[in-house]
Design a protein around this motif. Structure first.
Motif, short mmCIF file in Angstrom:
data_model
loop_
_atom_site.label_atom_id
_atom_site.label_comp_id
_atom_site.label_asym_id
_atom_site.label_seq_id
_atom_site.Cartn_x
_atom_site.Cartn_y
_atom_site.Cartn_z
N PHE A 76 8.70 -5.35 20.11
CA PHE A 76 10.12 -5.71 20.02
C PHE A 76 10.19 -7.18 19.62
CE2 PHE A 76 10.26 -2.04 22.76
CZ PHE A 76 11.45 -1.41 22.45
N SER A 77 10.98 -7.48 18.60
CA SER A 77 11.02 -8.85 18.09
C SER A 77 12.44 -9.36 17.93
CB SER A 77 10.32 -8.91 16.72
OG SER A 77 10.64 -10.11 16.04
N THR A 78 12.61 -10.64 18.26
CA THR A 78 13.84 -11.36 17.90
C THR A 78 13.47 -12.60 17.10
OG1 THR A 78 13.80 -12.42 20.09
CG2 THR A 78 15.29 -10.54 19.80
N LEU A 79 12.43 -12.49 16.28
CA LEU A 79 12.05 -13.59 15.39
C LEU A 79 13.10 -13.74 14.29
CD1 LEU A 79 8.25 -12.76 15.05
CD2 LEU A 79 9.25 -14.64 16.36
N VAL A 80 13.46 -14.98 14.00
CA VAL A 80 14.50 -15.25 12.99
C VAL A 80 13.90 -15.76 11.69
CG1 VAL A 80 16.52 -16.66 12.46
CG2 VAL A 80 16.25 -15.69 14.75
N ASP A 81 12.96 -16.70 11.79
CA ASP A 81 12.34 -17.27 10.59
C ASP A 81 11.63 -16.16 9.79
OD1 ASP A 81 9.84 -18.48 9.16
OD2 ASP A 81 11.16 -20.20 9.49
N GLN A 82 12.01 -16.03 8.54
CA GLN A 82 11.52 -14.90 7.75
C GLN A 82 10.02 -14.97 7.45
OE1 GLN A 82 13.55 -12.09 6.89
NE2 GLN A 82 14.58 -13.20 8.55
N GLN A 83 9.48 -16.18 7.29
CA GLN A 83 8.04 -16.29 7.05
C GLN A 83 7.25 -15.91 8.30
OE1 GLN A 83 7.89 -20.44 5.50
NE2 GLN A 83 6.96 -19.52 3.68
N ILE A 84 7.69 -16.39 9.44
CA ILE A 84 7.02 -16.06 10.69
C ILE A 84 7.12 -14.56 10.96
CG2 ILE A 84 7.13 -16.36 13.20
CD1 ILE A 84 7.98 -19.26 12.68
N LEU A 85 8.31 -14.02 10.71
CA LEU A 85 8.53 -12.59 10.89
C LEU A 85 7.60 -11.78 9.99
CD1 LEU A 85 10.33 -10.26 12.05
CD2 LEU A 85 11.86 -10.66 10.12
N ALA A 86 7.50 -12.18 8.73
CA ALA A 86 6.65 -11.45 7.78
C ALA A 86 5.19 -11.50 8.19
CB ALA A 86 6.82 -12.05 6.38
N ARG A 87 4.75 -12.66 8.74
CA ARG A 87 3.35 -12.78 9.14
C ARG A 87 3.03 -11.83 10.30
NH1 ARG A 87 -0.85 -11.95 9.74
NH2 ARG A 87 -2.72 -13.27 9.96
N VAL A 88 3.91 -11.76 11.28
CA VAL A 88 3.68 -10.86 12.41
C VAL A 88 3.72 -9.40 11.96
CG1 VAL A 88 4.54 -10.11 14.66
CG2 VAL A 88 4.58 -12.53 14.07
N ARG A 89 4.60 -9.11 11.01
CA ARG A 89 4.74 -7.72 10.54
C ARG A 89 3.55 -7.25 9.73
NH1 ARG A 89 10.81 -5.63 9.70
NH2 ARG A 89 9.56 -3.73 9.83
N GLN A 90 2.67 -8.17 9.34
CA GLN A 90 1.45 -7.78 8.64
C GLN A 90 0.45 -7.10 9.58
OE1 GLN A 90 -0.05 -11.33 6.78
NE2 GLN A 90 1.64 -11.46 5.31
N SER A 91 0.73 -7.15 10.84
CA SER A 91 -0.17 -6.55 11.83
C SER A 91 0.04 -5.03 11.88
CB SER A 91 0.11 -7.15 13.22
OG SER A 91 1.38 -6.72 13.68
N SER A 92 -0.71 -4.39 12.75
CA SER A 92 -0.69 -2.93 12.83
C SER A 92 0.32 -2.39 13.84
CB SER A 92 -2.09 -2.43 13.21
OG SER A 92 -2.52 -3.05 14.42
N GLY A 93 1.13 -3.25 14.45
CA GLY A 93 2.05 -2.81 15.49
C GLY A 93 3.20 -1.96 14.97
N ILE A 94 3.79 -1.19 15.86
CA ILE A 94 5.03 -0.46 15.56
C ILE A 94 6.16 -1.45 15.80
CG2 ILE A 94 6.52 1.48 16.22
CD1 ILE A 94 3.97 2.90 17.18
N PHE A 95 6.76 -1.94 14.73
CA PHE A 95 7.61 -3.13 14.78
C PHE A 95 9.09 -2.78 14.84
CE2 PHE A 95 9.18 -7.27 13.47
CZ PHE A 95 8.27 -8.12 14.06
N LEU A 96 9.78 -3.34 15.83
CA LEU A 96 11.22 -3.14 16.00
C LEU A 96 11.90 -4.50 15.91
CD1 LEU A 96 11.01 -0.64 18.99
CD2 LEU A 96 11.35 -0.09 16.59
N ASP A 97 12.50 -4.78 14.77
CA ASP A 97 13.14 -6.07 14.51
C ASP A 97 14.60 -5.99 14.95
OD1 ASP A 97 14.10 -8.45 13.54
OD2 ASP A 97 13.91 -7.91 11.42
N LEU A 98 14.90 -6.52 16.13
CA LEU A 98 16.24 -6.38 16.69
C LEU A 98 17.27 -7.14 15.87
CD1 LEU A 98 15.52 -6.59 20.52
CD2 LEU A 98 15.40 -4.65 18.96
N PHE A 99 16.96 -8.37 15.49
CA PHE A 99 17.92 -9.14 14.71
C PHE A 99 18.14 -8.52 13.33
CE2 PHE A 99 17.57 -13.53 16.95
CZ PHE A 99 18.30 -13.02 18.00
#
Length: 281
Positions: A76-99
């Motif tokens: 579960f993520s509330t990351l706002v910065d798009q670069q930081i968000l994109a870097r975390v999303r490169q991982s293998s997790g099941i990603f839920l971007d709340l914002f």
């Protein structure tokens, strides 16, 4: 035939990733995951992910969990910065971007772009809302358990009920979450003998809201504090609860049982009944 051992619950790692405290995402995740009672979730909050270096470390951590457990973590993520968000999303997790899920539709509906500012949820330490919250917390702490009866005119609500029925945690939750000045006052055996509300409360009858509890549960709670005492006996608990509910009915005080309710549910009930909690941003 031998009895089969019960199946172990499904287990899953859940990571709460945020550029701030992560409390918003954690609260949302609790609400969502509570719908899956057959699954055991191991939740971990990872706050203050505000650089690409930290984002890379989180991504590596997610991939490590996937490799070790054979299942990707739920993120579960509330990351706002798009670069930081994109870097975390490169991982293998099941990603839920709340914002991302909620901001984009609102931008479209309003025809206005959001600020995409990091930490906006908890900004404004000098704002009126923040000052109101601090004042409410101080007021509530000072008016806990009837210890200070002056300035009750400032209270938004006064919770009444027998000892250990949930008045203090509910009061503090209302203050901390909603800046509500919540006093609380115990109803004691002497009040029942007099057959009337404490004189201190009579001028503020319109601010009173009652909390009650199942006597068996009350006895359990009191025994944790004073084991094997008259105070904690089931007979005493039954007497006090019955008398308190009788008094609240007679005085026309709305009341609610806390026995099977969470603090959030109790607080929401209080706010609805007393018409409290409207907030403007």
């Amino acid at each position: 035939m031998q009895n089969q051992a019960p199946e172990s619950p499904i287990q899953r790692i859940v990571l709460i990733v945020s550029d701030g405290t992560g409390i918003t995402a954690e609260t949302f995740s609790h609400a969502v995951l509570s719908q899956f009672q057959s699954v055991s979730f191991q939740q971990m909050r990872i706050p203050f992910i505000d650089t690409l270096e930290k984002a890379a470390e989180v991504a590596e951590r997610i991939d490590r969990y996937t490799q070790e457990r054979g299942q990707p973590p739920i993120v579960f993520s509330t990351l706002v910065d798009q670069q930081i968000l994109a870097r975390v999303r490169q991982s293998s997790g099941i990603f839920l971007d709340l914002f991302g899920t909620f901001v984009a539709p609102i931008e479209e509906a309003l025809g206005v772009k959001s600020s995409h500012s990091v930490g906006r949820t908890h900004m404004g330490v000098t704002s009126e809302q923040y000052r109101n919250r601090i004042e409410a917390i101080n007021f509530t702490l000072g008016h806990d358990d009837g210890q200070f009866v002056r300035e009750l005119s400032q209270a938004d609500v006064i919770l009444v009920g027998v000892s250990r029925c949930g008045k203090t945690p509910t009061s503090l939750y209302l203050a901390m979450q909603y800046a509500i000045k919540a006093a609380n006052y115990p109803l004691i055996p002497e009040d029942f003998e007099r057959n009337t509300l404490p004189a201190t409360l009579l001028p503020w009858r319109h601010k009173l809201f009652g909390l009650s509890i199942n006597p068996e549960r009350l006895s359990e709670v009191r025994n944790e504090r004073r084991p094997n005492s008259v105070y904690a006996s089931l007979e005493q608990c039954r007497h006090e609860v019955a008398e308190a509910e009788r008094m609240m009915r007679r005085e026309g005080i709305s009341w609610h049982s806390t026995t099977t309710k969470s603090i959030e549910e109790i607080s929401t009930t209080v706010m609805q009944a007393m018409k409290l909690g409207s907030t403007t941003y």
